[in-house]
Design a protein around this motif. Structure first.
Motif: not given
Length: 329
Positions: A14-21, A28-37
């Protein structure tokens, strides 16, 4: 038609986008996404997000917050607003991080997590689509234990060692994020080495060790490799439960046409685990952390970095809205 490395990888992991862009996530339409400060702060500097920032500030002001509390509330609201916008573009979950300054305060972490979820609820978002992101300190892991017991799903981040992974498993957290690239950076500096072959990459090997341990002991906690420096690192962990990848590396994977094969499988894991399942208490956890220079330095460094990013966002908001910092006695 030749499949890209990204398409092949999506069949294994499962590919997740590491971005708040938001534009990158939409592409890229990933399944999930992660954000950080750091990602939130970077996104807040983009002119296209001005409306989100202004609406977050207006909401905090309407809630009668003032001074430092107004800025802190604006940051929380803005963080959630980015999460809401991301969730409009993906089918899965978004990880939203608790203020890293609370990383050693279990009660405050729990309270902040619930505040963030209450904001999401105001926007009509079900909490099952949110992963509360918490640093993998002992106190953070205990906060996650309490939250998970209430059905609140957590992502334990800034994870660099097996002892942290073991404690997270015992706390029954939903997901962990071991940091591949930061481990590599540390070893390159410590050992004065420019590069490692991927089969000896310390960051890749660390995630493989955790993966083998979890699968050997039938631990349900998901493993999401994070903090990648190259697509070789990403592909070196093909088969991992999830991988969160920055947009620039997703773009490289989309152009790459090499054959991608699984490097991690549950069956393979059962033959490669050398560690017994142990339950760590606070004393044994802290002892293990103190005796792992890499993990202890990177954990504290990561917390400090996220605190600094939040402070930068605070400064940006103060300047934008003319809010003076309060002088505390």
């Amino acid at each position: 038609m030749t499949l890209t490395a990204l398409n092949q990888l999506k069949n294994l992991t499962t590919i997740v986008a590491d971005s708040s862009d938001l534009s990158a996530i939409e592409k890229f339409r990933p399944l999930d996404a992660t954000t950080n400060p750091s990602l939130i702060t970077a996104a807040a500097n983009q002119s296209e997000n001005l409306e989100l920032i202004e609406s977050a500030f207006a909401q905090a002001k309407n809630e009668n917050y003032e001074g430092d509390f107004l800025i802190e509330r604006t940051i929380d609201i803005l963080t959630v607003k980015f999460g809401v916008e991301i969730l409009k573009l993906i089918e899965g979950r978004v990880s939203t991080e608790v203020d890293a300054a609370l990383s050693y305060d279990t009660k405050a972490t729990i309270a902040k997590a619930k505040d963030l979820l209450a904001l999401y609820k105001k926007y009509g978002v079900n909490q099952d689509r949110i992963l509360i992101k918490i640093a993998s300190t002992w106190e953070g892991i205990q906060a996650a234990r309490a939250l998970e017991a209430e059905g609140i799903h957590c992502n334990l981040t800034l994870l660099f060692g097996l002892h942290q992974a073991q404690a997270c498993a015992d706390a029954k957290v939903t997901l962990i994020s071991p940091f591949v690239g930061r481990i590599l950076d540390w070893y390159k500096k410590a050992e004065n080495v420019d590069t490692y072959p991927i089969d000896k990459d310390p960051g890749v090997l660390s995630v493989k060790q955790i993966y083998h341990f979890y699968k050997q002991h039938n631990i349900k906690t998901e493993i999401m490799g994070a903090s990648f420096r190259s697509i070789d690192q990403v592909l070196g962990l093909a088969g991992c439960d999830l991988l969160t990848v920055a947009p620039n590396l997703l773009a490289e994977l989309e152009k790459d046409t090499r054959v991608v094969e699984a490097q991690l499988t549950a069956n393979h894991a059962h033959a490669h685990c050398e560690h017994d399942l142990v339950v760590l208490n606070k004393e044994s956890f802290k002892h293990a952390l103190e005796n792992d220079l890499m993990s202890s330095q990177l954990l504290q460094g990561g917390i400090d970095g996220f605190i600094k990013a939040r402070e930068q966002l605070s400064t940006l908001l103060r300047q934008s809205f003319g809010v003076d910092a309060e002088i505390l006695a």
